[in-house]
Design a protein around this motif. Structure first.
Motif, PDB file in Angstrom:
ATOM      1  N   ALA A   1       0.763  -1.432  -0.270  1.00  0.00           N
ATOM      2  CA  ALA A   1       0.287  -0.250  -0.164  1.00  0.00           C
ATOM      3  C   ALA A   1       1.154   0.867   0.495  1.00  0.00           C
ATOM      4  CB  ALA A   1      -0.873   0.055   1.421  1.00  0.00           C
ATOM      5  N   ILE A   2       0.916   2.473  -0.303  1.00  0.00           N
ATOM      6  CA  ILE A   2       1.148   3.613  -0.183  1.00  0.00           C
ATOM      7  C   ILE A   2       0.143   4.523   0.406  1.00  0.00           C
ATOM      8  CG2 ILE A   2       2.356   3.241  -2.351  1.00  0.00           C
ATOM      9  CD1 ILE A   2       0.927   5.275  -3.917  1.00  0.00           C
ATOM     10  N   ILE A   3       0.299   5.028   0.957  1.00  0.00           N
ATOM     11  CA  ILE A   3       0.106   6.605   1.668  1.00  0.00           C
ATOM     12  C   ILE A   3       0.594   7.979   1.878  1.00  0.00           C
ATOM     13  CG2 ILE A   3      -0.686   8.057   4.174  1.00  0.00           C
ATOM     14  CD1 ILE A   3      -0.356   5.160   5.138  1.00  0.00           C
ATOM     15  N   GLN A   4      -0.764   8.793   0.631  1.00  0.00           N
ATOM     16  CA  GLN A   4      -0.039  10.322   0.358  1.00  0.00           C
ATOM     17  C   GLN A   4      -0.879  11.161   1.234  1.00  0.00           C
ATOM     18  OE1 GLN A   4      -0.891   9.173  -4.714  1.00  0.00           O
ATOM     19  NE2 GLN A   4       1.290  10.338  -4.559  1.00  0.00           N
ATOM     20  N   ARG A   5      -0.709  12.174   1.075  1.00  0.00           N
ATOM     21  CA  ARG A   5      -1.461  13.535   1.558  1.00  0.00           C
ATOM     22  C   ARG A   5      -2.289  14.684   0.241  1.00  0.00           C
ATOM     23  NH1 ARG A   5      -0.119  17.532   6.564  1.00  0.00           N
ATOM     24  NH2 ARG A   5       0.482  15.524   7.370  1.00  0.00           N
ATOM     25  N   TRP A   6      -2.716  14.611   0.114  1.00  0.00           N
ATOM     26  CA  TRP A   6      -3.946  15.212  -0.518  1.00  0.00           C
ATOM     27  C   TRP A   6      -4.065  16.566  -0.371  1.00  0.00           C
ATOM     28  CZ3 TRP A   6      -5.515  13.239  -5.520  1.00  0.00           C
ATOM     29  CH2 TRP A   6      -5.150  12.400  -6.031  1.00  0.00           C
ATOM     30  N   HIS A   7      -4.383  17.664  -1.192  1.00  0.00           N
ATOM     31  CA  HIS A   7      -4.535  19.077  -0.734  1.00  0.00           C
ATOM     32  C   HIS A   7      -6.193  18.909  -1.958  1.00  0.00           C
ATOM     33  CE1 HIS A   7      -1.385  19.222   1.500  1.00  0.00           C
ATOM     34  NE2 HIS A   7      -0.538  19.178   0.389  1.00  0.00           N
ATOM     35  N   ILE A   8      -7.108  19.216  -1.205  1.00  0.00           N
ATOM     36  CA  ILE A   8      -8.690  19.341  -1.853  1.00  0.00           C
ATOM     37  C   ILE A   8      -9.245  20.553  -1.598  1.00  0.00           C
ATOM     38  CG2 ILE A   8     -10.740  18.208  -1.783  1.00  0.00           C
ATOM     39  CD1 ILE A   8      -8.766  16.141  -2.367  1.00  0.00           C
ATOM     40  N   ALA A   9      -9.704  21.514  -2.020  1.00  0.00           N
ATOM     41  CA  ALA A   9     -10.458  23.007  -2.789  1.00  0.00           C
ATOM     42  C   ALA A   9     -11.461  22.827  -2.048  1.00  0.00           C
ATOM     43  CB  ALA A   9      -9.980  23.006  -3.855  1.00  0.00           C
ATOM     44  N   ASP A  10     -11.464  23.345  -1.110  1.00  0.00           N
ATOM     45  CA  ASP A  10     -12.824  24.255   0.044  1.00  0.00           C
ATOM     46  C   ASP A  10     -13.323  25.234  -0.669  1.00  0.00           C
ATOM     47  OD1 ASP A  10     -15.186  23.886   1.184  1.00  0.00           O
ATOM     48  OD2 ASP A  10     -14.358  23.777   3.130  1.00  0.00           O
ATOM     49  N   ASN A  11     -13.955  25.450  -2.289  1.00  0.00           N
ATOM     50  CA  ASN A  11     -14.955  26.550  -2.594  1.00  0.00           C
ATOM     51  C   ASN A  11     -15.999  26.930  -1.497  1.00  0.00           C
ATOM     52  OD1 ASN A  11     -13.601  26.312  -5.195  1.00  0.00           O
ATOM     53  ND2 ASN A  11     -15.192  24.412  -5.388  1.00  0.00           N
ATOM     54  N   SER A  12     -15.911  26.043  -0.160  1.00  0.00           N
ATOM     55  CA  SER A  12     -17.009  26.811   0.804  1.00  0.00           C
ATOM     56  C   SER A  12     -16.193  28.367   1.859  1.00  0.00           C
ATOM     57  CB  SER A  12     -17.639  25.865   1.535  1.00  0.00           C
ATOM     58  OG  SER A  12     -16.995  25.585   2.690  1.00  0.00           O
ATOM     59  N   GLU A  13     -15.292  28.415   1.525  1.00  0.00           N
ATOM     60  CA  GLU A  13     -14.409  29.577   2.394  1.00  0.00           C
ATOM     61  C   GLU A  13     -12.758  29.535   1.372  1.00  0.00           C
ATOM     62  OE1 GLU A  13     -11.442  29.285   6.634  1.00  0.00           O
ATOM     63  OE2 GLU A  13     -13.664  27.640   5.865  1.00  0.00           O
TER      64      GLU A  13
ATOM     65  N   LYS B   1      -6.905  34.169   2.295  1.00  0.00           N
ATOM     66  CA  LYS B   1      -6.457  34.959   1.765  1.00  0.00           C
ATOM     67  C   LYS B   1      -5.992  35.458   0.940  1.00  0.00           C
ATOM     68  CE  LYS B   1      -4.358  35.403   6.935  1.00  0.00           C
ATOM     69  NZ  LYS B   1      -2.802  35.335   7.515  1.00  0.00           N
ATOM     70  N   ARG B   2      -6.164  35.153  -0.186  1.00  0.00           N
ATOM     71  CA  ARG B   2      -5.931  35.646  -1.629  1.00  0.00           C
ATOM     72  C   ARG B   2      -6.978  35.317  -2.525  1.00  0.00           C
ATOM     73  NH1 ARG B   2      -1.001  31.317  -2.953  1.00  0.00           N
ATOM     74  NH2 ARG B   2      -2.414  30.054  -2.589  1.00  0.00           N
ATOM     75  N   GLY B   3      -8.132  34.941  -1.275  1.00  0.00           N
ATOM     76  CA  GLY B   3      -9.435  34.811  -1.948  1.00  0.00           C
ATOM     77  C   GLY B   3      -9.592  33.926  -2.966  1.00  0.00           C
ATOM     78  N   GLY B   4      -8.501  32.515  -2.839  1.00  0.00           N
ATOM     79  CA  GLY B   4      -8.655  31.125  -3.628  1.00  0.00           C
ATOM     80  C   GLY B   4      -9.911  30.499  -2.364  1.00  0.00           C
ATOM     81  N   PRO B   5      -9.749  28.755  -2.691  1.00  0.00           N
ATOM     82  CA  PRO B   5     -10.914  28.239  -2.020  1.00  0.00           C
ATOM     83  C   PRO B   5      -9.360  27.750  -0.892  1.00  0.00           C
ATOM     84  CG  PRO B   5     -10.272  27.654  -4.145  1.00  0.00           C
ATOM     85  CD  PRO B   5      -9.670  28.752  -4.222  1.00  0.00           C
ATOM     86  N   VAL B   6     -10.215  27.198   0.453  1.00  0.00           N
ATOM     87  CA  VAL B   6      -9.138  27.026   0.792  1.00  0.00           C
ATOM     88  C   VAL B   6      -8.783  25.428   0.579  1.00  0.00           C
ATOM     89  CG1 VAL B   6      -8.911  26.267   3.487  1.00  0.00           C
ATOM     90  CG2 VAL B   6      -9.873  28.306   3.497  1.00  0.00           C
ATOM     91  N   SER B   7      -7.786  24.902   0.911  1.00  0.00           N
ATOM     92  CA  SER B   7      -7.336  23.897   1.026  1.00  0.00           C
ATOM     93  C   SER B   7      -7.146  22.950   2.450  1.00  0.00           C
ATOM     94  CB  SER B   7      -5.440  23.954   0.284  1.00  0.00           C
ATOM     95  OG  SER B   7      -4.800  22.296  -0.046  1.00  0.00           O
ATOM     96  N   ARG B   8      -7.611  21.787   2.071  1.00  0.00           N
ATOM     97  CA  ARG B   8      -8.205  20.833   2.865  1.00  0.00           C
ATOM     98  C   ARG B   8      -6.940  20.055   3.435  1.00  0.00           C
ATOM     99  NH1 ARG B   8     -10.485  23.608   6.717  1.00  0.00           N
ATOM    100  NH2 ARG B   8     -12.517  24.799   5.900  1.00  0.00           N
ATOM    101  N   ALA B   9      -5.926  19.210   3.820  1.00  0.00           N
ATOM    102  CA  ALA B   9      -5.426  18.021   3.499  1.00  0.00           C
ATOM    103  C   ALA B   9      -6.191  16.777   4.263  1.00  0.00           C
ATOM    104  CB  ALA B   9      -3.984  17.892   5.269  1.00  0.00           C
TER     105      ALA B   9
END
Length: 200
Positions: free
Chosen positions: A114-126, A129-137
């Motif tokens: 198996a492999i384990i990876q960290r993903w960053h998912i954009a949350d368009n509900s928030e 500071k730059r006005g883009g979607p918050v990235s959640r891990a």
């Protein structure tokens, strides 16, 4: 990423999974999927800037990363063609997404399963500071051959302080017996906003 230390982590597992009797040594090792560590396939698409890269893995396996429309998919195989045929090569998320540049490989003896990876998912509900979607891990556990390559489990990093431990336990307990296309990907630990974003 903090959770991916370069030291090899080893622990003895005695009968952790009924499907794998007896004692076995489970270990973690790490490889890089940073662009400089990988081979780029062709040039970025003129239409959408999509890219493909192949990165060296463990035990003769390679990691295939396709990025298009600001979403990544990650698969593993003996070569690029084999990895592209796996279910994992179609495992994209609805929101914009990307992966960290380290892969944790869980292995029984010398055989990674198996492999384990960290993903960053954009949350368009928030917005950040730059006005883009918050990235959640999120941590994603993916099973390896023999058998199909597909996602097995997700762990919300913010909701689980012990997310790394939970992901390793999920890999050790579920990955080898998981049936791609039949079994449902498990949410491990506490559910959170990030795991809810994995739904298309």
């Amino acid at each position: 990423m903090k959770y991916l230390a370069f030291a090899t982590v080893v622990m003895a597992v005695a009968g952790a999974n009924p499907g794998h009797a007896g004692s076995e040594t489970i270990s973690s090792s790490y490889t890089s999927t940073a662009p400089k560590a990988c081979r780029m396939i062709g040039k970025p698409s003129e239409e959408d800037g999509s890219t493909t890269r192949v990165c060296p893995g463990k035990s003769g396996l390679v990691v295939l990363i396709n990025e298009g429309d600001l979403r990544e998919v990650v698969s593993v195989g003996r070569n690029r063609e084999a990895a592209a045929r796996e279910p994992a090569a179609q495992a994209w998320f609805g929101p914009f997404s990307s992966t960290g540049d380290r892969v944790e490989w869980r292995a029984a003896g010398e055989k990674p399963f198996a492999i384990i990876q960290r993903w960053h998912i954009a949350d368009n509900s928030e917005q950040d500071k730059r006005g883009g979607p918050v990235s959640r891990a999120m941590l994603a556990v993916t099973r390896l051959p023999p058998g199909d390559v597909c996602h097995v489990a997700y762990v919300d990093v913010a909701a689980n302080p012990n997310a790394n431990e939970l992901a390793r336990r999920a890999a050790d307990d579920f990955a080898r017996d998981f049936k791609c296309g039949t079994d449902t990907v498990k949410t491990i630990g506490q559910s959170g906003r990030t795991t809810s974003l994995t739904k298309r």
